[in-house]
Design a protein around this motif. Structure first.
Motif, short mmCIF file in Angstrom:
data_model
loop_
_atom_site.label_atom_id
_atom_site.label_comp_id
_atom_site.label_asym_id
_atom_site.label_seq_id
_atom_site.Cartn_x
_atom_site.Cartn_y
_atom_site.Cartn_z
N ASN A 9 1.24 -1.20 0.24
CA ASN A 9 -0.07 -0.44 0.13
C ASN A 9 0.75 1.25 -0.61
O ASN A 9 1.83 1.51 0.64
N GLY A 10 0.65 2.40 -0.55
CA GLY A 10 1.12 3.25 -1.01
C GLY A 10 0.09 4.21 -0.55
O GLY A 10 -0.16 4.71 0.05
N ASP A 19 6.34 0.81 -2.46
CA ASP A 19 7.29 -0.09 -2.12
C ASP A 19 7.22 -1.05 -2.71
O ASP A 19 6.03 -1.67 -3.01
N VAL A 20 8.14 -1.98 -3.17
CA VAL A 20 8.11 -3.17 -4.09
C VAL A 20 8.11 -4.49 -3.24
O VAL A 20 8.69 -4.43 -2.07
N ALA A 21 7.04 -5.22 -2.94
CA ALA A 21 7.21 -5.86 -1.57
C ALA A 21 8.25 -7.48 -2.10
O ALA A 21 9.01 -6.92 -3.22
N SER A 22 8.58 -7.98 -0.23
CA SER A 22 9.11 -8.50 -0.96
C SER A 22 9.42 -9.69 -1.65
O SER A 22 11.18 -10.35 -2.27
N ALA A 23 8.12 -10.34 -1.20
CA ALA A 23 8.10 -11.26 -2.20
C ALA A 23 8.27 -11.28 -3.97
O ALA A 23 8.70 -12.31 -4.47
N LYS A 24 8.03 -10.15 -3.82
CA LYS A 24 8.32 -9.55 -5.99
C LYS A 24 9.82 -9.80 -6.45
O LYS A 24 10.32 -10.91 -6.55
N LEU A 25 10.14 -9.02 -4.81
CA LEU A 25 11.93 -9.10 -5.44
C LEU A 25 12.35 -10.22 -5.34
O LEU A 25 13.52 -10.08 -5.98
N SER A 46 8.27 2.25 -6.49
CA SER A 46 7.03 2.58 -8.13
C SER A 46 6.86 3.02 -8.06
O SER A 46 5.94 3.88 -6.73
N GLN A 47 6.23 4.37 -8.54
CA GLN A 47 5.68 5.92 -8.39
C GLN A 47 4.23 5.66 -10.03
O GLN A 47 5.32 5.39 -11.27
#
Length: 207
Positions: free
Chosen positions: A58-59, A87-93, A106-107
């Motif tokens: 959430n941003g 913020d990019v999710a840790s699982a995605k990273l 990401s914006q």
């Protein structure tokens, strides 16, 4: 996706077909105003949905608009500017091969031509619907992943939603608005999604 576009199209057509006499009952802020242009400014939370929910946390968002008060019409054209950051999710990273210290943001920066239609022609509390089309710049900056870095892309998008306008005085109103931003992306790359969908919920003022 087709259903989203159809709903937005029907909302715009419905607004255009409503008798113009409703607009005679008051200006866009619920009063007999001679102002031709109004300005809105606000901010709030942005919630990623669908595929974007797996990629982003959430941003927050910022929102500004210029509204043209054409009193002879039942609608008000707007030029909207939107900004959301996540913020990019840790699982995605991790799924993309990120190291333990990988991070990313990401914006979304958008500019849209919109139509705002008030469901009630006058009064201190006025619900409305809004829909628009425009362009979004998507910028993602990731560290800790090989060949990732910062990437920026310009994409077409649409949005639609609704809100409520509350009259605070003769020249100022408050508003709360929520809508769905749907950006047509491209599969491949870090996000690997054909569309990015987020729901900004914004609180602000109109003057």
């Amino acid at each position: 996706m087709k259903k989203l576009v159809m709903v937005m199209g029907l909302a715009l057509v419905s607004a255009l077909l409503v008798p113009a006499a409703r607009a005679q009952m008051g200006g866009p802020d619920g009063m007999q105003s001679s102002r031709i242009v109004s300005f809105g400014l606000g901010g709030g939370v942005s919630l990623p949905v669908s595929d974007a929910k797996d990629a982003f946390k959430n941003g927050f968002n910022g929102h500004g608009f210029v509204r043209f008060n054409l009193h002879q019409l039942p609608i008000a054209p707007r030029i909207d500017f939107t900004f959301s950051k996540f913020d990019v999710a840790s699982a995605k990273l991790q799924a993309a091969g990120g190291t333990a210290g990988a991070s990313g943001t990401s914006q979304m920066l958008g500019g849209l031509a919109s139509l705002q239609y008030f469901l009630i022609p006058g009064g201190p509390l006025r619900p409305y619907v809004v829909a628009g089309v425009g362009a979004y710049n998507i910028k993602t900056d990731v560290s800790g992943i090989t060949n990732a870095g910062a990437k920026s892309d310009m994409r077409f998008g649409v949005n639609g939603g609704g809100g409520v306008l509350l009259k605070l005085g003769s020249m100022v109103s408050a508003y709360v608005e929520g809508h769905l931003d749907n950006v047509f992306s491209q599969k491949g790359g870090f996000l690997n999604a054909s569309q990015i969908q987020v729901v900004p919920v914004t609180f602000g003022i109109v003057f």
